[in-house]
Structures are given as structure tokens and as C-alpha cells.
Write a protein that holds these residues in place. Structure first.
Motif, PDB file in Angstrom:
ATOM      1  N   TYR A  92       0.843  -1.197   0.000  1.00 55.58           N
ATOM      2  CA  TYR A  92       0.000   0.000   0.000  1.00 55.58           C
ATOM      3  C   TYR A  92       0.878   1.247   0.000  1.00 55.58           C
ATOM      4  CZ  TYR A  92       0.781  -1.692   4.760  1.00 55.58           C
ATOM      5  OH  TYR A  92       1.331  -2.246   5.886  1.00 55.58           O
ATOM      6  N   LEU A 115     -11.998  -3.857   0.434  1.00 52.78           N
ATOM      7  CA  LEU A 115     -10.665  -3.395   0.060  1.00 52.78           C
ATOM      8  C   LEU A 115     -10.477  -3.370  -1.446  1.00 52.78           C
ATOM      9  CD1 LEU A 115      -8.516  -5.366   2.663  1.00 52.78           C
ATOM     10  CD2 LEU A 115      -9.233  -2.970   2.785  1.00 52.78           C
ATOM     11  N   LEU A 128      -3.063  -7.018  -2.156  1.00 54.20           N
ATOM     12  CA  LEU A 128      -4.317  -7.036  -1.411  1.00 54.20           C
ATOM     13  C   LEU A 128      -4.290  -8.065  -0.295  1.00 54.20           C
ATOM     14  CD1 LEU A 128      -6.910  -6.617  -4.291  1.00 54.20           C
ATOM     15  CD2 LEU A 128      -6.761  -5.163  -2.253  1.00 54.20           C
ATOM     16  N   LEU A 132      -2.699  -5.377   2.459  1.00 58.27           N
ATOM     17  CA  LEU A 132      -3.906  -4.683   2.894  1.00 58.27           C
ATOM     18  C   LEU A 132      -4.775  -5.528   3.824  1.00 58.27           C
ATOM     19  CD1 LEU A 132      -4.733  -2.878  -0.424  1.00 58.27           C
ATOM     20  CD2 LEU A 132      -4.701  -1.741   1.784  1.00 58.27           C
ATOM     21  N   ARG A 133      -5.016  -6.769   3.454  1.00 57.21           N
ATOM     22  CA  ARG A 133      -5.905  -7.594   4.283  1.00 57.21           C
ATOM     23  C   ARG A 133      -5.343  -7.818   5.697  1.00 57.21           C
ATOM     24  NH1 ARG A 133     -10.430 -10.485   3.118  1.00 57.21           N
ATOM     25  NH2 ARG A 133     -10.185  -9.986   0.891  1.00 57.21           N
ATOM     26  N   PHE A 136      -5.902  -4.627   7.861  1.00 59.92           N
ATOM     27  CA  PHE A 136      -7.259  -4.402   8.358  1.00 59.92           C
ATOM     28  C   PHE A 136      -7.713  -5.508   9.299  1.00 59.92           C
ATOM     29  CE2 PHE A 136      -7.044  -1.230   5.148  1.00 59.92           C
ATOM     30  CZ  PHE A 136      -7.926  -0.246   5.550  1.00 59.92           C
ATOM     31  N   VAL A 143     -13.495  -7.614   7.155  1.00 63.77           N
ATOM     32  CA  VAL A 143     -13.150  -7.463   5.736  1.00 63.77           C
ATOM     33  C   VAL A 143     -13.928  -8.480   4.900  1.00 63.77           C
ATOM     34  CG1 VAL A 143     -11.284  -7.464   4.055  1.00 63.77           C
ATOM     35  CG2 VAL A 143     -10.855  -6.667   6.381  1.00 63.77           C
ATOM     36  N   SER A 147     -11.855  -8.884  -2.564  1.00 58.01           N
ATOM     37  CA  SER A 147     -11.194  -7.595  -2.749  1.00 58.01           C
ATOM     38  C   SER A 147     -11.025  -7.358  -4.251  1.00 58.01           C
ATOM     39  CB  SER A 147      -9.826  -7.588  -2.051  1.00 58.01           C
ATOM     40  OG  SER A 147      -9.972  -7.814  -0.667  1.00 58.01           O
TER      41      SER A 147
END
Length: 206
Positions: A92, A115, A128, A132-133, A136, A143, A147
Motif C-alpha cells: 500500500y 478493500l 491485497l 492490505l488484508r 485491516f 473485511v 477484494s
């Protein structure tokens, strides 16, 4: 109609931004799905590009300027969140992570989150799941399973993914978020700084 709030976090740094375009597409699909479920939606967009200086200032001082404080409060009171970041160096964007770093630890606790990410090629799509996952999950967000990653070629009319083209992925992810948001009771949370006394109160009304 019942009403829910969706807060959209767009980490795009350029204008125009493919990250913002993906965020808007995800938002439109989510709002449409919620409407089909009889749920009205209020959408608020947080553009991190405009908060960059505030994020750095809070990182250094611990104090949130009004615009950043408003964004933090919006997230704390959201029924659902759509968060989209560009991918740089296989992860990210730095501004996106810095914004997350200045959120209170429980801001997204239990909040349904969709996401998304954008990048030059599909090779970046793994960001992702490996960046990102987990981020979060650490925040205890709920979530959704799907995504959405959009590479440059995905914006062409046909796209390169003939198995699951971008519009189909957007609809599936949006339906998952809408289902979770509609199933929850509306969030009623006070603003992040509502409990902070005024200077007049601190001075005893003098």
C-alpha cells in the motif's frame, strides 16, 4: 427506508486518479445493492491527498487538525468502509499507511470493509492479500471476502481478465459489503472528540 453510512477512503495521489475511479465504481455498486435491499445510503469520501500534511503533523505532534479529525470521526461512525490504495513497491502507499497509523485502535473494530487497490499490472494484485488484508485484520475490521484489484489494462473496454472482468468483480465485492452493512444495526457513535472539554470548561468558566 433504513439508512446507513458508507465512508470511502481513497489513497490516490494523482489527479485524476485511477484509485479514486475504482473507489467510485465500488461505491456506486454498493449503494445500488443497498438500495435494492431497501437501505438508503449516505456516502462520505475521504481523499487522503488533501490530508497529507495533516497526517504528517499528527504523526509528529499527536494532534489532529480539523479536517483530519473530521475524517477520523466519520470512519468511527461508519456502517461500512470502502478503502482503496495504489500499490507502490508491492504494498500500500505510504500515505495510506500513515493515515491508518493515526486512527484510534478501535476505529474500525467490527466495521465491514471492502478493500481495493490499483497498479500498473496484475502482478501487483497480491498486495491485497499480503499487505492490505492483514493490516485491516489487525484493526479488527470485518473485511469482506472479495477484494478488487484494477490494473491499467482492466480499464479498457474488454479488459484482459476474461474469466472475472473488473465490472463482475466490483459487483461481487459490493454485494458482499452491502449484505454485511444491511444486516447490522446502524452505528450510533459519538464523534471522536465529543468528550473533550472546551477551554472554557477547563478554565472553570472564567
Amino acid at each position: 427506508m433504513a439508512s446507513r453510512s458508507i465512508v470511502v477512503v481513497s489513497g490516490g495521489l494523482s489527479q485524476p486518479s485511477s484509485t479514486r475511479i475504482l473507489a467510485d465504481r465500488l461505491t456506486e455498486a454498493t449503494v445500488a445493492d443497498l438500495a435494492a435491499r431497501g437501505v438508503d445510503t449516505v456516502v462520505e469520501v475521504v481523499e487522503l491527498r488533501g490530508l497529507a500534511h495533516d497526517v504528517v503533523d499528527m504523526t509528529l505532534t499527536g494532534y489532529a487538525r480539523p479536517d483530519l479529525a473530521a475524517a477520523q470521526s466519520a470512519l468511527a461512525g461508519a456502517d461500512g468502509v470502502i478503502a482503496v490504495s495504489p500499490v507502490y513497491a508491492a504494498s500500500y502507499a505510504g500515505l495510506f499507511k500513515s493515515f491508518v497509523d493515526v486512527l484510534a485502535a478501535d476505529t474500525l473494530d467490527g466495521t465491514p470493509v471492502l478493500l481495493g487497490a490499483t497498479g500498473g499490472t496484475a502482478r501487483h494484485s497480491l498486495a491485497l492479500d499480503h499487505a492490505l488484508r492483514p493490516l485491516f485484520a489487525y484493526l479488527h475490521a470485518d473485511v469482506v471476502p472479495t477484494s478488487v484489484f484494477a490494473a491499467t489494462d482492466d480499464w479498457a473496454d474488454a479488459g484482459t481478465d476474461q474469466v472475472k472482468p473488473l465490472p463482475a468483480r466490483i459487483r461481487r465485492a459490493a454485494a458482499e459489503l452491502a449484505q454485511r452493512v444491511a444486516a447490522r444495526e446502524p452505528v450510533t457513535r459519538t464523534g471522536l472528540y465529543d468528550a473533550v472539554p472546551s477551554f472554557e470548561d477547563l478554565l472553570g468558566g472564567s
